[in-house]
Write a protein that holds these residues in place. Structure first.
Motif, PDB file in Angstrom:
ATOM      1  N   LYS A 132       0.802  -1.222   0.000  1.00  0.00           N
ATOM      2  CA  LYS A 132       0.000   0.000   0.000  1.00  0.00           C
ATOM      3  C   LYS A 132       0.839   1.277   0.000  1.00  0.00           C
ATOM      4  N   LYS A 133       2.172   1.189   0.096  1.00  0.00           N
ATOM      5  CA  LYS A 133       3.018   2.368   0.174  1.00  0.00           C
ATOM      6  C   LYS A 133       4.034   2.371  -0.960  1.00  0.00           C
ATOM      7  N   TYR A 134       4.212   3.554  -1.563  1.00  0.00           N
ATOM      8  CA  TYR A 134       5.131   3.701  -2.687  1.00  0.00           C
ATOM      9  C   TYR A 134       6.012   4.922  -2.462  1.00  0.00           C
ATOM     10  N   ARG A 135       7.205   4.887  -3.083  1.00  0.00           N
ATOM     11  CA  ARG A 135       8.125   6.025  -3.040  1.00  0.00           C
ATOM     12  C   ARG A 135       8.628   6.322  -4.450  1.00  0.00           C
ATOM     13  N   VAL A 136       8.713   7.599  -4.775  1.00  0.00           N
ATOM     14  CA  VAL A 136       9.189   8.020  -6.094  1.00  0.00           C
ATOM     15  C   VAL A 136      10.708   7.916  -6.125  1.00  0.00           C
ATOM     16  N   VAL A 137      11.240   7.208  -7.124  1.00  0.00           N
ATOM     17  CA  VAL A 137      12.692   7.004  -7.204  1.00  0.00           C
ATOM     18  C   VAL A 137      13.267   7.431  -8.557  1.00  0.00           C
ATOM     19  N   GLY A 138      12.458   7.931  -9.462  1.00  0.00           N
ATOM     20  CA  GLY A 138      12.977   8.364 -10.762  1.00  0.00           C
ATOM     21  C   GLY A 138      11.917   9.085 -11.565  1.00  0.00           C
ATOM     22  N   VAL A 139      12.335  10.115 -12.301  1.00  0.00           N
ATOM     23  CA  VAL A 139      11.417  10.888 -13.140  1.00  0.00           C
ATOM     24  C   VAL A 139      12.082  11.120 -14.488  1.00  0.00           C
ATOM     25  N   ILE A 140      11.442  10.635 -15.549  1.00  0.00           N
ATOM     26  CA  ILE A 140      11.939  10.817 -16.908  1.00  0.00           C
ATOM     27  C   ILE A 140      10.840  11.478 -17.734  1.00  0.00           C
ATOM     28  N   VAL A 141      11.207  12.479 -18.499  1.00  0.00           N
ATOM     29  CA  VAL A 141      10.252  13.169 -19.369  1.00  0.00           C
ATOM     30  C   VAL A 141      10.762  13.090 -20.802  1.00  0.00           C
ATOM     31  N   LYS A 142       9.892  12.635 -21.703  1.00  0.00           N
ATOM     32  CA  LYS A 142      10.202  12.582 -23.126  1.00  0.00           C
ATOM     33  C   LYS A 142       9.341  13.636 -23.835  1.00  0.00           C
ATOM     34  N   PRO A 143       9.921  14.758 -24.192  1.00  0.00           N
ATOM     35  CA  PRO A 143       9.125  15.810 -24.843  1.00  0.00           C
ATOM     36  C   PRO A 143       8.936  15.535 -26.331  1.00  0.00           C
ATOM     37  N   GLU A 144       7.809  15.985 -26.864  1.00  0.00           N
ATOM     38  CA  GLU A 144       7.518  15.845 -28.281  1.00  0.00           C
ATOM     39  C   GLU A 144       6.859  17.120 -28.791  1.00  0.00           C
ATOM     40  N   SER A 145       6.907  17.277 -30.088  1.00  0.00           N
ATOM     41  CA  SER A 145       6.268  18.422 -30.742  1.00  0.00           C
ATOM     42  C   SER A 145       5.082  17.921 -31.557  1.00  0.00           C
ATOM     43  N   LYS A 146       3.880  18.435 -31.258  1.00  0.00           N
ATOM     44  CA  LYS A 146       2.661  17.994 -31.941  1.00  0.00           C
ATOM     45  C   LYS A 146       1.850  19.217 -32.364  1.00  0.00           C
ATOM     46  N   LYS A 147       1.510  19.257 -33.621  1.00  0.00           N
ATOM     47  CA  LYS A 147       0.780  20.398 -34.162  1.00  0.00           C
ATOM     48  C   LYS A 147      -0.722  20.119 -34.097  1.00  0.00           C
ATOM     49  N   TYR A 148      -1.309  20.467 -32.940  1.00  0.00           N
ATOM     50  CA  TYR A 148      -2.755  20.329 -32.808  1.00  0.00           C
ATOM     51  C   TYR A 148      -3.431  21.552 -33.440  1.00  0.00           C
ATOM     52  N   THR A 149      -4.571  21.314 -34.025  1.00  0.00           N
ATOM     53  CA  THR A 149      -5.335  22.421 -34.627  1.00  0.00           C
ATOM     54  C   THR A 149      -6.528  22.813 -33.774  1.00  0.00           C
ATOM     55  N   THR A 150      -7.092  21.865 -33.029  1.00  0.00           N
ATOM     56  CA  THR A 150      -8.231  22.131 -32.153  1.00  0.00           C
ATOM     57  C   THR A 150      -8.035  21.401 -30.843  1.00  0.00           C
ATOM     58  N   GLN A 151      -8.853  21.751 -29.862  1.00  0.00           N
ATOM     59  CA  GLN A 151      -8.767  21.070 -28.576  1.00  0.00           C
ATOM     60  C   GLN A 151      -9.172  19.617 -28.698  1.00  0.00           C
ATOM     61  N   GLU A 152     -10.125  19.325 -29.614  1.00  0.00           N
ATOM     62  CA  GLU A 152     -10.549  17.937 -29.816  1.00  0.00           C
ATOM     63  C   GLU A 152      -9.399  17.086 -30.322  1.00  0.00           C
ATOM     64  N   SER A 153      -8.608  17.634 -31.237  1.00  0.00           N
ATOM     65  CA  SER A 153      -7.462  16.868 -31.742  1.00  0.00           C
ATOM     66  C   SER A 153      -6.390  16.691 -30.683  1.00  0.00           C
ATOM     67  N   ALA A 154      -6.337  17.613 -29.715  1.00  0.00           N
ATOM     68  CA  ALA A 154      -5.337  17.521 -28.655  1.00  0.00           C
ATOM     69  C   ALA A 154      -5.710  16.503 -27.602  1.00  0.00           C
ATOM     70  N   GLU A 155      -6.951  16.038 -27.606  1.00  0.00           N
ATOM     71  CA  GLU A 155      -7.394  15.118 -26.571  1.00  0.00           C
ATOM     72  C   GLU A 155      -7.070  13.662 -26.858  1.00  0.00           C
ATOM     73  N   ASN A 156      -6.513  13.381 -28.059  1.00  0.00           N
ATOM     74  CA  ASN A 156      -6.093  12.009 -28.330  1.00  0.00           C
ATOM     75  C   ASN A 156      -4.587  11.854 -28.519  1.00  0.00           C
ATOM     76  N   CYS A 157      -3.873  12.966 -28.693  1.00  0.00           N
ATOM     77  CA  CYS A 157      -2.398  12.975 -28.731  1.00  0.00           C
ATOM     78  C   CYS A 157      -1.823  12.108 -29.849  1.00  0.00           C
ATOM     79  N   GLU A 158      -2.567  11.918 -30.935  1.00  0.00           N
ATOM     80  CA  GLU A 158      -2.101  11.055 -32.011  1.00  0.00           C
ATOM     81  C   GLU A 158      -1.453  11.832 -33.158  1.00  0.00           C
ATOM     82  N   ILE A 159      -1.325  13.125 -33.029  1.00  0.00           N
ATOM     83  CA  ILE A 159      -0.761  13.955 -34.093  1.00  0.00           C
ATOM     84  C   ILE A 159       0.730  13.668 -34.229  1.00  0.00           C
ATOM     85  N   THR A 160       1.208  13.561 -35.446  1.00  0.00           N
ATOM     86  CA  THR A 160       2.639  13.316 -35.701  1.00  0.00           C
ATOM     87  C   THR A 160       3.339  14.532 -36.300  1.00  0.00           C
ATOM     88  N   GLU A 161       2.588  15.456 -36.864  1.00  0.00           N
ATOM     89  CA  GLU A 161       3.203  16.646 -37.461  1.00  0.00           C
ATOM     90  C   GLU A 161       3.745  17.550 -36.355  1.00  0.00           C
TER      91      GLU A 161
END
Length: 565
Positions: A193-222
């Protein structure tokens, strides 16, 4: 027998109690246990420049607040700043709350954060920061968010603190901006029942969303680029993934503390030891030679044999204790040098013992400032024993207060005890008429002898100095305090032996002006540090802005001062 019996009973009780105690990592903060669904806060820190991935050069040294308006990052409803230490503030940390919502052990495939509109003028600013390879810095449970990279020499992965603002490696005139973040958080399970954070990795990406609806699935590759001629809409999204790790909480910083080619550190240490052994041998030979001749001379006196007249350093015994020029300035510099020396020594002791953990941000700088203030008494004492004559305004006020309310009074206290010490009595009288100094050979003149004396201490430290500079300007964690402490000891021995050696040569040449020579001989290593800093600026940094250059010049002046003192 009663005291002995009581002692054994006390030891047994201590052992019994210690088996039931709960230990935690001493140098850092206490561990925090999370349960399923607990909120895990994400804090944002200043954006800082990183070294280029290919050239390994730094293009700027100026940090920017995360919520600096031209960036147009998403803000939380209630912006809160986090308490920071004095050293953390001086190193440019500005830590605030963030709009990211993370819950322990709850994955998120795609989460919309906010929409932001970036004007053309601000787009130019952001694109320039991307070209300068600026990095975003987050903190989760005290751990910095990192990018997972590969060491090209050892081919081992390591965590590089921060992740890129954008992709500066592209050849297009407008570099892509990272607006989607894959957040991978590693946790260690204490129990079910107990956990401790031992590592944080962030992988940034560039995604060209045109609308908020398109941003809600994160499938854009452009990829998204900011136009420098018109406004651009930017949609920020993120993904959260929790992964189980075998890394214990006490060793969670090991992945961040990566050493690039540790053989270089050992080579530096061996090189320094060789220099010390060489100088020790030289000093020992000279002293033994001088003592052997003196003993032979005394034996001749007892045997009533012909005794040779004094020569070399014995001729200046009546002038060697003559007060030097600018004696007050020399005493003040010696006092300041003693203050810096003891501050460095005590700080390294605490660092080697593990009390200055990187999890406590700014602890190293804070401890250095505190000990520098406290050792103001040392400065006053050494100066007085009967010797012959961009920082926030509140932080600046705090430093000024530390100086006038702590360091200055302690300096006067040290001077008080110094003046109460009995006067130093010279073993011989000083002649009333100064002795004429004969012409000196070229290498014993002031400037050549200083340059020769300063090169050996610098040669003992310059490799470790390179790693320290890389840590300061490359936003890396320097933790090799064991090497630093050994190098500091070797530097101290080298400076002492070089000073003894050249002072002996000067006195043998009947030059009794040894006081300033002794101070400047090893102090000339500061000049080599300054020249080395200029070389580092020219070869490792690609800085064109005036502000960054001014900041670097300030550091170089401080390094030069520290070397001379």
């Amino acid at each position: 027998m009663a005291p002995l019996r009581s002692f054994f009973i006390s030891c047994i009780l201590i052992l019994i109690i210690s088996t039931n105690t709960y230990a935690f990592y001493l140098p850092g903060v206490a561990p925090r246990d999370y349960r399923d669904g607990d909120d895990v806060e994400v804090h944002v820190n200043s954006l800082t420049p990183m070294m280029g991935p290919t050239t390994q050069q730094l293009k700027s040294v100026i940090p920017y607040d995360y919520y600096y308006s031209p960036f147009h990052f998403c803000q939380p409803k209630e912006l809160k700043s986090q308490p920071e230490s004095l050293g953390s503030i001086l190193f440019g940390d500005r830590i605030f709350s963030s709009p990211y919502h993370l819950k322990m052990n709850e994955n998120k495939t795609c989460e919309f954060l906010c929409k932001s509109t970036v004007p053309a003028e601000d787009a130019k600013f952001i694109n320039q920061r991307i070209r300068e390879n600026y990095a975003i810095n987050w903190l989760i449970d005290g751990l910095p968010a990192a990018s997972k990279k590969m060491d090209t020499k050892t081919h081992k992965p390591f965590y590089s603190i921060g992740f890129e603002l954008g992709d500066q490696s592209t050849t297009s005139p407008e570099p892509p901006l990272h607006n989607h973040y894959d957040i991978i958080i590693q946790y260690h399970m204490q129990d079910k029942k107990k956990y401790r954070v031992v590592g944080v990795i962030v992988k940034p990406e560039s995604k060209k969303y045109t609308t908020q609806e398109s941003a809600e699935n994160c499938e854009i590759t452009e990829e998204l680029t900011l136009s420098e001629t018109e406004s651009t809409d930017v949609f920020y999204t993120y993904k959260v993934e929790w992964t189980k790790s075998d890394t214990a909480w006490a060793t969670r910083w090991d992945n961040y503390l990566h050493t690039f080619d540790p053989r270089i550190h050992w080579f530096s240490l061996v090189n320094s030891i060789v220099i010390v052994l060489f100088l020790t041998g030289m000093v020992a030979m000279i002293l033994l030679r001088a003592l052997h001749k003196d003993i032979s001379r005394y034996n001749q006196i007892e045997a009533q044999e012909d005794v040779q007249e004094d020569f070399g350093w014995k001729l200046v015994h009546g002038d060697v204790f003559r007060p030097p020029a600018n004696v007050m300035l020399l005493s003040v510099l010696l006092g300041s040098g003693a203050q810096l020396f003891f501050m460095t020594a005590v700080t390294l002791v605490f660092a080697v013992l593990g009390f200055l953990s990187p999890s406590n941000r700014g602890s190293l700088a804070t401890v250095m400032i505190i000990f520098y203030m406290l050792f103001g008494s040392i400065a006053g004492y050494v100066s007085a024993p009967k010797s012959s004559g961009a920082v926030p305004a509140t932080t600046l006020l705090a430093i000024i207060g530390l100086w006038f309310l702590i360091s200055v009074p302690l300096c006067f206290i040290g001077s008080f005890f110094g003046f109460r010490k009995p006067k130093i009595e010279h073993p011989v009288r000083t002649n009333q008429i100064p002795r004429q100094i004969p012409d000196q050979v070229f290498y014993l003149r002031p400037i050549p002898s200083m340059l020769m004396g300063g090169v050996l201490p610098f040669g003992a430290i310059f490799i470790e100095l390179y790693f320290i500079m890389n840590s300061i300007w490359g936003n890396k964690v320097y933790y090799l305090f064991g090497f630093a402490a050994l190098v500091f000891v070797i530097l101290t021995i080298t400076c002492s032996e070089v000073t003894i050696l050249l002072c002996y040569f000067h006195l043998c040449a009947e030059d009794y002006h040894w006081s300033w020579r002794a101070f400047l001989t090893s102090g000339a290593s500061g000049l080599y540090i300054f020249i080395y800093s200029i070389m580092y600026f020219a070869t490792r940094l690609q800085i064109t802005s005036l502000t960054s250059t001014e900041r670097l010049v300030t550091l170089h002046v401080l390094l030069l001062s520290a070397g001379f003192l």
